[in-house]
Design a protein around this motif. Structure first.
Motif, short mmCIF file in Angstrom:
data_model
loop_
_atom_site.label_atom_id
_atom_site.label_comp_id
_atom_site.label_asym_id
_atom_site.label_seq_id
_atom_site.Cartn_x
_atom_site.Cartn_y
_atom_site.Cartn_z
N GLY A 25 0.81 -1.21 0.00
CA GLY A 25 0.00 0.00 0.00
C GLY A 25 0.84 1.26 0.00
N MET A 26 1.91 1.28 0.81
CA MET A 26 2.78 2.46 0.84
C MET A 26 3.44 2.69 -0.51
SD MET A 26 4.60 2.64 4.59
CE MET A 26 5.76 1.37 4.21
N PHE A 27 3.94 1.64 -1.14
CA PHE A 27 4.57 1.80 -2.45
C PHE A 27 3.54 2.18 -3.51
CE2 PHE A 27 8.13 -0.60 -0.60
CZ PHE A 27 9.15 0.29 -0.92
N PHE A 28 2.33 1.65 -3.39
CA PHE A 28 1.28 2.01 -4.33
C PHE A 28 0.99 3.50 -4.26
CE2 PHE A 28 -3.18 2.74 -5.35
CZ PHE A 28 -3.22 2.27 -6.66
N VAL A 29 0.83 4.02 -3.04
CA VAL A 29 0.54 5.45 -2.88
C VAL A 29 1.72 6.29 -3.35
CG1 VAL A 29 0.16 7.24 -1.14
CG2 VAL A 29 -1.15 5.12 -1.06
N ALA A 30 2.94 5.86 -3.07
CA ALA A 30 4.11 6.67 -3.39
C ALA A 30 4.50 6.59 -4.87
CB ALA A 30 5.30 6.23 -2.53
N VAL A 31 4.10 5.54 -5.59
CA VAL A 31 4.53 5.37 -6.98
C VAL A 31 3.36 5.41 -7.96
CG1 VAL A 31 5.69 3.83 -8.59
CG2 VAL A 31 6.59 4.09 -6.30
N ALA A 32 2.36 4.58 -7.75
CA ALA A 32 1.30 4.42 -8.75
C ALA A 32 0.38 5.63 -8.83
CB ALA A 32 0.49 3.16 -8.45
N VAL A 33 0.04 6.23 -7.71
CA VAL A 33 -0.88 7.37 -7.73
C VAL A 33 -0.26 8.56 -8.47
CG1 VAL A 33 -2.13 9.01 -6.28
CG2 VAL A 33 -2.17 6.59 -5.72
N PRO A 34 1.00 8.95 -8.18
CA PRO A 34 1.59 10.04 -8.96
C PRO A 34 1.72 9.70 -10.46
CG PRO A 34 2.81 9.75 -6.95
CD PRO A 34 1.85 8.62 -7.03
N CYS A 35 2.02 8.45 -10.77
CA CYS A 35 2.09 8.05 -12.18
C CYS A 35 0.75 8.22 -12.87
CB CYS A 35 2.58 6.61 -12.31
SG CYS A 35 4.31 6.40 -11.98
N PHE A 36 -0.32 7.90 -12.18
CA PHE A 36 -1.65 8.07 -12.74
C PHE A 36 -1.92 9.53 -13.07
CE2 PHE A 36 -6.08 9.25 -11.91
CZ PHE A 36 -6.71 8.54 -12.92
N PHE A 37 -1.60 10.43 -12.13
CA PHE A 37 -1.86 11.85 -12.37
C PHE A 37 -0.98 12.42 -13.48
CE2 PHE A 37 -3.77 11.66 -8.10
CZ PHE A 37 -5.01 12.15 -8.43
N VAL A 38 0.27 12.00 -13.55
CA VAL A 38 1.15 12.46 -14.63
C VAL A 38 0.60 11.98 -15.97
CG1 VAL A 38 3.44 12.20 -15.65
CG2 VAL A 38 3.21 12.72 -13.23
N GLY A 39 0.15 10.75 -16.06
CA GLY A 39 -0.44 10.24 -17.29
C GLY A 39 -1.71 10.96 -17.67
N ILE A 89 2.61 18.77 -13.48
CA ILE A 89 3.43 17.55 -13.48
C ILE A 89 4.65 17.73 -12.58
CG2 ILE A 89 4.88 16.10 -14.95
CD1 ILE A 89 2.75 16.54 -17.16
N PHE A 90 5.25 18.92 -12.60
CA PHE A 90 6.39 19.20 -11.74
C PHE A 90 6.02 19.08 -10.26
CE2 PHE A 90 9.09 22.32 -9.47
CZ PHE A 90 10.32 21.70 -9.66
N LEU A 91 4.86 19.62 -9.89
CA LEU A 91 4.41 19.53 -8.50
C LEU A 91 4.14 18.08 -8.09
CD1 LEU A 91 2.10 22.65 -8.22
CD2 LEU A 91 4.36 22.31 -7.20
N VAL A 92 3.57 17.30 -9.00
CA VAL A 92 3.33 15.88 -8.70
C VAL A 92 4.65 15.16 -8.49
CG1 VAL A 92 2.52 13.71 -9.69
CG2 VAL A 92 1.08 15.72 -9.79
N GLU A 93 5.66 15.48 -9.28
CA GLU A 93 6.96 14.84 -9.12
C GLU A 93 7.62 15.22 -7.80
OE1 GLU A 93 8.23 12.45 -10.94
OE2 GLU A 93 6.45 12.53 -12.19
N ILE A 94 7.46 16.47 -7.37
CA ILE A 94 8.00 16.89 -6.08
C ILE A 94 7.31 16.12 -4.95
CG2 ILE A 94 8.15 18.83 -4.44
CD1 ILE A 94 10.09 19.24 -6.63
N VAL A 95 5.99 16.02 -5.00
CA VAL A 95 5.25 15.28 -3.97
C VAL A 95 5.63 13.81 -4.01
CG1 VAL A 95 2.92 14.55 -3.28
CG2 VAL A 95 3.35 16.93 -3.88
N SER A 96 5.76 13.25 -5.21
CA SER A 96 6.13 11.84 -5.35
C SER A 96 7.50 11.57 -4.75
CB SER A 96 6.11 11.46 -6.82
OG SER A 96 6.58 10.15 -7.00
#
Length: 80
Positions: free
Chosen positions: A14-28, A56-63
């Motif tokens: 779950g932690m890796f999903f939130v930290a990796v998959a969610v930002p990838c979804f928003f960038v896509g 996208i830059f802000l999502v990458e910073i949060v990610s």
């Protein structure tokens, strides 16, 4: 005997999903909206790219912050 640590394993997933998959979804999502907007309004290319670029830059910073937090958390668990 079986695997005893199901909860901890699912928690890590779950932690890796939130930290990796969610930002990838928003960038896509924002990237595809940008491409569609560029196709519809090619003369506004710079403003469309700047608008999507900041999101996208802000999502990458949060990610990056989330991933750093996960790794710090894992490091602290390992050294207890």
């Amino acid at each position: 005997m079986g695997f005893k640590h199901w909860f901890q394993g699912l928690e890590m997933i779950g932690m890796f999903f939130v930290a990796v998959a969610v930002p990838c979804f928003f960038v896509g999502l924002w990237g595809s909206k940008m491409i569609n907007a560029l196709g519809n309004h090619p003369s506004q290319s710079a403003s469309i790219q700047a608008s999507a670029g900041w999101k996208i830059f802000l999502v990458e910073i949060v990610s990056f912050t989330l991933l750093a937090g996960v790794f710090i958390f894992l490091y602290n668990i390992q050294n207890e």
